[in-house]
Structure formats: structure tokens, C-alpha cells
Design an enzyme around this catalytic site. Structure first.
Site, PDB file in Angstrom:
ATOM      1  N   GLU A 128       1.156  -1.599  -0.121  1.00  0.00           N
ATOM      2  CA  GLU A 128      -0.563  -0.423   0.116  1.00  0.00           C
ATOM      3  C   GLU A 128       0.733   1.128  -0.053  1.00  0.00           C
ATOM      4  O   GLU A 128       1.771   0.932   0.488  1.00  0.00           O
ATOM      5  CB  GLU A 128      -1.121  -0.009   1.561  1.00  0.00           C
ATOM      6  CG  GLU A 128      -1.860  -1.144   1.197  1.00  0.00           C
ATOM      7  CD  GLU A 128      -2.683  -1.009   2.300  1.00  0.00           C
ATOM      8  OE1 GLU A 128      -3.342  -1.891   2.435  1.00  0.00           O
ATOM      9  OE2 GLU A 128      -1.890  -0.346   3.376  1.00  0.00           O
ATOM     10  N   CYS A 130       2.964   8.782   1.304  1.00  0.00           N
ATOM     11  CA  CYS A 130       4.016   7.804   1.875  1.00  0.00           C
ATOM     12  C   CYS A 130       3.716   6.289   1.659  1.00  0.00           C
ATOM     13  O   CYS A 130       3.085   5.728   1.436  1.00  0.00           O
ATOM     14  CB  CYS A 130       2.225   7.704   2.816  1.00  0.00           C
ATOM     15  SG  CYS A 130       3.217   6.498   4.705  1.00  0.00           S
ATOM     16  N   CYS A 149       6.711  -6.819   7.640  1.00  0.00           N
ATOM     17  CA  CYS A 149       7.894  -6.645   8.190  1.00  0.00           C
ATOM     18  C   CYS A 149       8.870  -7.287   9.390  1.00  0.00           C
ATOM     19  O   CYS A 149       7.466  -8.476   9.953  1.00  0.00           O
ATOM     20  CB  CYS A 149       7.281  -5.319   8.737  1.00  0.00           C
ATOM     21  SG  CYS A 149       8.398  -4.478  10.280  1.00  0.00           S
ATOM     22  N   CYS A 170       5.887  -4.811  15.389  1.00  0.00           N
ATOM     23  CA  CYS A 170       5.329  -4.004  16.413  1.00  0.00           C
ATOM     24  C   CYS A 170       3.970  -4.364  17.078  1.00  0.00           C
ATOM     25  O   CYS A 170       3.229  -4.934  16.175  1.00  0.00           O
ATOM     26  CB  CYS A 170       5.367  -3.020  16.055  1.00  0.00           C
ATOM     27  SG  CYS A 170       6.703  -2.222  15.490  1.00  0.00           S
ATOM     28  N   CYS A 184       0.675  -3.263  15.484  1.00  0.00           N
ATOM     29  CA  CYS A 184       0.792  -3.298  13.903  1.00  0.00           C
ATOM     30  C   CYS A 184       0.165  -4.582  13.262  1.00  0.00           C
ATOM     31  O   CYS A 184       0.382  -5.456  13.925  1.00  0.00           O
ATOM     32  CB  CYS A 184       2.243  -2.254  13.766  1.00  0.00           C
ATOM     33  SG  CYS A 184       2.124  -2.970  11.916  1.00  0.00           S
ATOM     34  N   CYS A 217      -1.701   1.874   7.486  1.00  0.00           N
ATOM     35  CA  CYS A 217      -0.802   0.620   6.426  1.00  0.00           C
ATOM     36  C   CYS A 217      -1.816  -0.890   7.212  1.00  0.00           C
ATOM     37  O   CYS A 217      -2.066  -0.773   7.642  1.00  0.00           O
ATOM     38  CB  CYS A 217       0.742   0.663   6.734  1.00  0.00           C
ATOM     39  SG  CYS A 217       1.033   2.140   6.016  1.00  0.00           S
TER      40      CYS A 217
HETATM   41  S1  SF4 Z   1       5.255  -0.778  12.620  1.00  0.00           S
HETATM   42 FE1  SF4 Z   1       4.628  -2.528  11.703  1.00  0.00          FE
HETATM   43  S2  SF4 Z   1       5.747  -2.300   9.671  1.00  0.00           S
HETATM   44 FE2  SF4 Z   1       5.651  -0.480  11.191  1.00  0.00          FE
HETATM   45  S3  SF4 Z   1       8.108  -1.224  11.582  1.00  0.00           S
HETATM   46 FE3  SF4 Z   1       6.947  -1.800  13.465  1.00  0.00          FE
HETATM   47  S4  SF4 Z   1       6.000  -3.983  12.506  1.00  0.00           S
HETATM   48 FE4  SF4 Z   1       7.073  -3.117  10.555  1.00  0.00          FE
END
Ligand code: SF4
Length: 365
Positions: A90, A116, A123, A127, A130, A347
């Protein structure tokens, strides 16, 4: 579309010059692709027939395609791109300001936009807040796949190539975990013969891999840095960003202090405000102390509880008090506006809605 063909968007102007017979041909190609937004070699009318045939047989202009767009009332547009292997990422176009026109119809200032951009499919950072993290890591994006998100959006919205805009590497993925391709993309986007988006207008947003902040700093590209700090307490930060165990707050702050920075600019720190955890004036005080000696700007973000989250969202009143405390003591603080909220511009959400992939991805940085 043959995968044996070379994707021109992966190449810098220097790479292209080394591959085609004459330097001016590479410059003409760059002009067609980045200024006229042409993707069909047969329409590049000032190229010789032989050269066009060579290009048609051996090259392609990009290999990602827009599969979905969502429009928000505030002008934000969220794009879903499909990559050559069927994966999706995205990209978000934020319209920060409309054209300012005077009573005679003359342009006072042009609309400003920020794109963006994603740097990975999925990833590795994981996190807790997320949903991109929940889908795990799939692969890095190539240089061309990063550059083409910007090019395709400018082409799609008919944004003139020389209209000023900003790039934020803050979409899906941790940009510094794909450092080589990130740097390749920054340089191509900055090329004066291409889109000419100066590195000063490009911001790398990282969850804080301090060793890679140092590596990026040594390259002295002139880009900006945004750090997802989110807490001044290592225990809380480790719960939010497990990688904090390896790269703790102190190591990140030291790396930021070493980063070559334009004195007129500020390093952006993202700070997730969590009810009863880091929203007290004592935390604000700690934050000021931590950032002493850094020309910083704090972007305060409401914590949004995720499933099974042990944390809660703070009240508006607490947010305002926190921001006022920082501002009154000289630490510039803003509260992040939720742009594009009606189209789920966090996102990952568009991928989920499109049904193109199984991961229920949700938000980034
Ligand atoms: S917020 Fe999500 S995409 Fe961004 S670094 Fe953390 S896990 Fe990765």
C-alpha cells in the site's frame, strides 16, 4: 510481461548510461519516463527505430500495477499495488494543502502533497500495535518497486513531475531493514534529470535500528529521520517494539546524535501516548531530558488498543496537557491528525479489504 526483461525503474541514470549506446539516449529515456510519464517505448517518438526496438525486446517500464484506490473526504488517497509475484503493498497520497489562487486566477502557491511509501511486503520488526506485523515478513521491495509507487501515483493523479512534494518511507515495512534498495530509491527519486525530489524532502521513518541509522548517516545523503520512539521507558517500549531489546532507547538516541543533520531541520520523534503508562507530566519531563541536545519535534499519537492489548487510549484532555507541557518548555510537539480516517489510511487495511491476501494487516508506524 517477461521477467527476463530489465526493469528500467530499477536503474539510476548512471546505470542506464552504461547500458545504452549513447548518453543522450539514456537522458531522453529518463525524460520520457519521469517527465512525460510514458510507459510505452513505441510512443517515445524522438528515439531512433533501432533503439526503440532494442528497448521493446529487452526492457520494461515498471512492473507494479494499481489494483485499488480509496478516496477520503480530506483528499487522502490510498493505493493498493500488485507486484509481479502477486503480492500487494500500500501507498498513501496525502494532500496537505490545495492550490492557492488569487482573485485574478493567478497561482499564489501550489498544492502540496506527501507520499507515504512502502519498502517491504510485511515486516520483521513485529510491533505489538501493528497488524502489518501479524502477517510476518515476506520480502524486500526492489529499488524499482519503491520508486514506482511514487511514479505511478504522480502519473495517476497527473501531478506534474516538477511539482514539489515530500516522500515519507513510512508505509509497510522497516525501511532500514532494506537499506540497500532504500538508498537506491532515494537516489533515483532525487535525480535532477528525473523526479528531482531532493533528499531534504525525503524522510526515513524507522522503528530504531541504531546500527543502520549509523550506516545511513555515514552515507550523508541529506535525508530526514523520523524515529518511532513511542516510550521513554525501555520495559514499555520492549512490549510495544520487541526489537527494543536489541536496540534500546539509549542506543537509538546516541545514533540520532551522530546522524548528520541539517541544522535548520528537526528530527521527528513519534510518541504513542498510552493512558496511565506514559501520559503523565513526569513522563513528559523524562522525554524532555532524553531529547536534550537534539533539535527535535515530537509527534504525539493516540494509542489505539489492539486485540488483547493491555494498554488503553488516553483522553483528549490528557493529550492536550502533555503537548502543552512540552511546548511550554521549548520542545515542539504536535498531536497527529488522523488523516484519511474514513478510508482506513492506516497501512495494511486496504490489503485486508481488497481480499487479495489473507493477512489481516492493519497499521504501520
Ligand atoms: S509499525 Fe509495523 S511495519 Fe512499522 S516497523 Fe513496526 S511492525 Fe514493521
Amino acid at each position: 510481461m517477461s521477467l527476463n526483461k530489465i526493469n528500467i525503474i530499477d536503474l539510476s541514470l548512471e546505470d542506464l548510461i552504461s547500458k545504452v549506446p549513447k548518453k543522450f539516449q539514456a537522458e531522453q529515456l529518463f525524460d520520457w519516463i519521469y517527465h512525460k510519464y510514458e510507459t510505452d517505448f513505441s510512443k517515445m517518438s524522438n528515439l531512433s527505430k533501432d533503439f526503440r526496438d532494442n528497448l521493446i525486446n529487452n526492457y520494461l517500464v515498471g512492473n507494479i500495477k494499481i489494483v485499488h484506490r480509496e478516496f477520503s473526504d480530506d483528499g487522502t488517497i490510498k493505493y493498493l499495488f500488485q507486484l509481479h509475484d502477486g503480492r500487494t503493498v500500500e501507498t498513501v497520497l496525502l494532500r496537505m494543502k490545495d492550490d492557492q489562487i488569487d482573485e485574478n486566477g493567478d497561482m499564489l502557491s501550489q498544492a502540496k502533497y506527501t507520499i507515504c511509501v512502502s519498502t517491504q511486503v510485511g515486516c520483521k520488526v513485529g510491533c505489538a500495535f501493528c497488524l502489518t506485523a501479524k502477517g510476518g515478513f515476506i520480502r524486500d521491495l526492489s529499488v524499482g518497486e519503491i520508486v514506482e509507487q511514487v511514479l505511478a501515483i504522480k502519473r495517476d493523479r497527473e501531478i506534474e513531475y516538477n511539482r514539489k512534494g515530500n516522500i515519507v518511507y513510512m508505509g509497510m515495512g522497516e525501511p532500514l531493514d532494506n537499506l540497500k534498495n532504500l538508498v537506491g530509491a532515494i537516489k533515483i527519486l532525487a535525480d535532477e534529470k528525473g523526479l528531482a525530489i531532493s533528499p531534504r524532502r525525503q524522510t526515513v521513518s524507522t522503528s530504531g535500528i541504531s546500527t543502520k541509522i549509523d550506516k545511513l548517516g555515514l552515507m550523508d545523503l541529506g535525508v530526514h529521520l523520523a524515529i518511532s520512539l513511542h516510550s521513554v521507558d525501555n520495559d514499555v517500549r520492549t512490549k510495544l517494539i520487541p526489537m527494543n531489546k536489541a536496540f534500546n532507547i539509549e542506543s537509538i538516541i546516541s545514533a540520532v546524535k551522530r546522524f548528520p543533520y541539517d541544522n535548520r531541520k528537526r528530527v521527528m520523534f513519534e510518541y504513542l501516548v498510552i493512558k496511565g503508562v506514559n501520559d503523565s507530566l513526569a513522563s513528559a519531563k523524562q522525554l524532555i531530558k532524553l531529547l536534550e541536545g537534539i533539535k527535535a519535534k515530537i509527534n504525539l499519537i493516540y494509542f489505539n488498543p489492539y486485540p488483547d492489548s493491555e494498554f488503553e487510549r488516553p483522553s483528549e484532555e490528557i493529550m492536550m496537557k502533555f503537548a502543552d507541557y512540552l511546548n511550554s518548555r521549548g520542545l515542539l510537539a504536535t498531536i497527529r491528525a488522523s488523516r484519511g480516517i474514513d478510508i482506513s489510511a492506516a497501512c495494511g487495511q486496504l490489503r485486508e479489504k481488497s481480499g487479495l491476501e489473507l493477512e489481516n494487516l492493519n497499521s504501520c508506524n
